[in-house]
Design a protein around this motif. Structure first.
Motif, PDB file in Angstrom:
ATOM      1  N   ALA A  39      -1.692  10.803  -7.439  1.00  0.00           N
ATOM      2  CA  ALA A  39      -0.455  10.811  -8.211  1.00  0.00           C
ATOM      3  C   ALA A  39       0.522   9.766  -7.686  1.00  0.00           C
ATOM      4  N   LEU A  40       0.527   9.555  -6.385  1.00  0.00           N
ATOM      5  CA  LEU A  40       1.357   8.499  -5.792  1.00  0.00           C
ATOM      6  C   LEU A  40       0.905   7.140  -6.307  1.00  0.00           C
ATOM      7  N   MET A  41      -0.392   6.952  -6.435  1.00  0.00           N
ATOM      8  CA  MET A  41      -0.943   5.715  -6.975  1.00  0.00           C
ATOM      9  C   MET A  41      -0.440   5.475  -8.399  1.00  0.00           C
ATOM     10  N   THR A  42      -0.423   6.535  -9.207  1.00  0.00           N
ATOM     11  CA  THR A  42       0.049   6.430 -10.583  1.00  0.00           C
ATOM     12  C   THR A  42       1.535   6.093 -10.631  1.00  0.00           C
ATOM     13  N   LEU A  43       2.325   6.804  -9.838  1.00  0.00           N
ATOM     14  CA  LEU A  43       3.774   6.570  -9.808  1.00  0.00           C
ATOM     15  C   LEU A  43       4.098   5.136  -9.415  1.00  0.00           C
ATOM     16  N   SER A  44       3.412   4.625  -8.399  1.00  0.00           N
ATOM     17  CA  SER A  44       3.645   3.254  -7.937  1.00  0.00           C
ATOM     18  C   SER A  44       3.240   2.240  -8.998  1.00  0.00           C
ATOM     19  N   ALA A  45       2.103   2.496  -9.648  1.00  0.00           N
ATOM     20  CA  ALA A  45       1.618   1.578 -10.680  1.00  0.00           C
ATOM     21  C   ALA A  45       2.592   1.500 -11.848  1.00  0.00           C
ATOM     22  N   PHE A  46       3.185   2.626 -12.229  1.00  0.00           N
ATOM     23  CA  PHE A  46       4.147   2.623 -13.326  1.00  0.00           C
ATOM     24  C   PHE A  46       5.436   1.913 -12.938  1.00  0.00           C
ATOM     25  N   GLY A  58       6.197 -11.887 -12.518  1.00  0.00           N
ATOM     26  CA  GLY A  58       4.786 -12.209 -12.424  1.00  0.00           C
ATOM     27  C   GLY A  58       4.007 -11.177 -11.628  1.00  0.00           C
ATOM     28  N   LEU A  59       2.754 -11.517 -11.352  1.00  0.00           N
ATOM     29  CA  LEU A  59       1.861 -10.569 -10.703  1.00  0.00           C
ATOM     30  C   LEU A  59       2.287 -10.252  -9.272  1.00  0.00           C
ATOM     31  N   ILE A  60       2.631 -11.267  -8.499  1.00  0.00           N
ATOM     32  CA  ILE A  60       2.973 -11.050  -7.085  1.00  0.00           C
ATOM     33  C   ILE A  60       4.194 -10.146  -6.934  1.00  0.00           C
ATOM     34  N   PRO A  61       5.319 -10.411  -7.650  1.00  0.00           N
ATOM     35  CA  PRO A  61       6.449  -9.477  -7.550  1.00  0.00           C
ATOM     36  C   PRO A  61       6.092  -8.068  -8.018  1.00  0.00           C
ATOM     37  N   THR A  62       5.234  -7.967  -9.030  1.00  0.00           N
ATOM     38  CA  THR A  62       4.812  -6.654  -9.525  1.00  0.00           C
ATOM     39  C   THR A  62       4.055  -5.890  -8.446  1.00  0.00           C
ATOM     40  N   TYR A 119      -0.301   2.715 -21.518  1.00  0.00           N
ATOM     41  CA  TYR A 119       0.433   1.470 -21.362  1.00  0.00           C
ATOM     42  C   TYR A 119      -0.498   0.400 -20.808  1.00  0.00           C
ATOM     43  N   ASN A 120      -0.201  -0.843 -21.173  1.00  0.00           N
ATOM     44  CA  ASN A 120      -0.968  -1.983 -20.670  1.00  0.00           C
ATOM     45  C   ASN A 120      -0.035  -2.945 -19.958  1.00  0.00           C
ATOM     46  N   TYR A 121      -0.470  -3.429 -18.832  1.00  0.00           N
ATOM     47  CA  TYR A 121       0.296  -4.442 -18.121  1.00  0.00           C
ATOM     48  C   TYR A 121       0.377  -5.716 -18.958  1.00  0.00           C
ATOM     49  N   PRO A 122       1.458  -6.495 -18.780  1.00  0.00           N
ATOM     50  CA  PRO A 122       1.518  -7.792 -19.460  1.00  0.00           C
ATOM     51  C   PRO A 122       0.359  -8.685 -19.021  1.00  0.00           C
ATOM     52  N   GLN A 123       0.051  -9.661 -19.831  1.00  0.00           N
ATOM     53  CA  GLN A 123      -1.019 -10.600 -19.506  1.00  0.00           C
ATOM     54  C   GLN A 123      -0.524 -11.567 -18.432  1.00  0.00           C
ATOM     55  N   PHE A 124      -1.083 -11.442 -17.233  1.00  0.00           N
ATOM     56  CA  PHE A 124      -0.635 -12.275 -16.119  1.00  0.00           C
ATOM     57  C   PHE A 124      -1.381 -13.598 -16.037  1.00  0.00           C
ATOM     58  N   PHE A 206      -3.928  -2.752  -9.686  1.00  0.00           N
ATOM     59  CA  PHE A 206      -5.184  -3.347 -10.141  1.00  0.00           C
ATOM     60  C   PHE A 206      -5.926  -2.436 -11.109  1.00  0.00           C
ATOM     61  N   LEU A 207      -5.833  -1.130 -10.916  1.00  0.00           N
ATOM     62  CA  LEU A 207      -6.431  -0.213 -11.889  1.00  0.00           C
ATOM     63  C   LEU A 207      -5.723  -0.338 -13.235  1.00  0.00           C
ATOM     64  N   GLY A 208      -4.396  -0.469 -13.193  1.00  0.00           N
ATOM     65  CA  GLY A 208      -3.639  -0.631 -14.428  1.00  0.00           C
ATOM     66  C   GLY A 208      -3.946  -1.931 -15.142  1.00  0.00           C
ATOM     67  N   ILE A 209      -4.148  -2.998 -14.387  1.00  0.00           N
ATOM     68  CA  ILE A 209      -4.466  -4.285 -14.992  1.00  0.00           C
ATOM     69  C   ILE A 209      -5.857  -4.277 -15.602  1.00  0.00           C
ATOM     70  N   ASN A 210      -6.816  -3.703 -14.891  1.00  0.00           N
ATOM     71  CA  ASN A 210      -8.205  -3.744 -15.345  1.00  0.00           C
ATOM     72  C   ASN A 210      -8.514  -2.705 -16.415  1.00  0.00           C
TER      73      ASN A 210
END
Length: 290
Positions: A39-46, A58-62, A119-124, A206-210
């Motif tokens: 759940a911590l992984m999910t919260l951080s990803a969001f 961009g990706l690095i700040p995200t 939700y989908n991450y923006p295209q990096f 990375f799970l969110g991006i993929n």
């Protein structure tokens, strides 16, 4: 085994390795399975997603936002849910109860904020794939593998070569003796949660991006648990080996039987290891207290 399957297996195994390592770090120190990790992984990803979507970063700040969020929330979680249990030497079963409660709270916070939507991450990346002959590699998979390897190498250096890392290993071996030798056990446990939370944030991005982001993304922590069982609970090296092996097995099974039946065979693999070699590949003797 085709080269494409090897590449896909390595990419999948690399993100599983991040999950399994963060999971195993807590197990090493406090000897319980921290199921709030997912759940911590999910919260951080969001948190990373909202920064990327609303601020256009961009990706690095995200990644940095997700990693810092994971570290800070994990530290707060240690204080709220586990500190009193640790100081009072309460029955370890309360660690498990607290981790489930904490994970439910994290998941509830995410659900209240985003609902049941995906939700989908923006295209990096301008080019989403890279082709080498007949092998097609996703740009995000390549970056995920590279970041995972670098992160795990840095973690290995910290654990083996730094004073904080040696303290963590001492506390994981015997908390009381480490305290008598002058090691600040509380700070060491805090450090462990910070590192574990940072790994959760990185894995979540990375799970969110993929794949995609959804409130129950944290259920993938089961993959980290399976990898830890296969590698040997309590062994960080075993967790990484188990994660890579799991990534290969899942990739092969998907190509053979499809994604629907793959989880069944994955759990069967874990059961086989529990029956044949309960200590896992690395042969760790660390056992969860109950």
């Amino acid at each position: 085994m085709s080269l494409q399957i090897i590449v896909n297996g390595l990419a999948t195994g690399s993100v599983y390795a991040l999950i399994a390592t963060g999971f195993s770090l807590i197990f090493n120190v406090l000897k319980f399975s921290n199921f709030s990790h997912g759940a911590l992984m999910t919260l951080s990803a969001f948190c990373g997603y909202f920064v990327a979507a609303q601020r256009g970063l961009g990706l690095i700040p995200t990644i940095l936002v997700a990693v810092v969020t994971g570290a800070l929330v994990a530290l707060a979680g240690e204080f709220i849910a586990f500190r009193r249990i640790t100081l009072n030497n309460t029955s370890p079963v309360y660690f498990f109860v607290s981790s489930i409660t904490l994970g439910t709270m994290f998941e509830g916070i995410v659900t209240v904020k985003v609902g049941a939507n995906f939700y989908n991450y923006p295209q990096f990346f301008q080019n989403s794939t890279i082709k080498f002959g007949s092998v097609v590699i996703s740009t995000s998979d390549l970056l995920m593998f590279f970041c995972s390897v670098v992160t795990l190498l840095i973690l290995a250096y910290i654990l083996q070569k730094t004073r904080q890392g040696r303290g963590l290993r001492s506390v994981s071996f015997d908390r009381d003796t480490a305290s008598l030798m002058g090691i600040n056990v509380t700070r060491t446990i805090q450090f462990t949660f910070i590192v574990s939370g940072a790994l959760a944030g990185l894995a979540g991005v990375f799970l969110g991006i993929n794949y995609t982001l959804y409130p129950t993304l944290g259920s993938l922590v089961v993959k980290g648990f399976i990898a830890s069982v296969i590698g040997g609970l309590g062994s960080l090296t075993g967790a990484i080996i188990g994660a890579v092996l799991l990534g290969f097995v899942e990739t092969i099974l998907i190509s053979l039987v499809g994604s629907g039946y793959t989880p069944v065979f994955t759990f069967l693999l874990m059961l086989v290891f529990l029956l044949v070699r309960p200590s896992g590949i690395a042969g760790s003797n660390v056992q969860e207290k109950a």
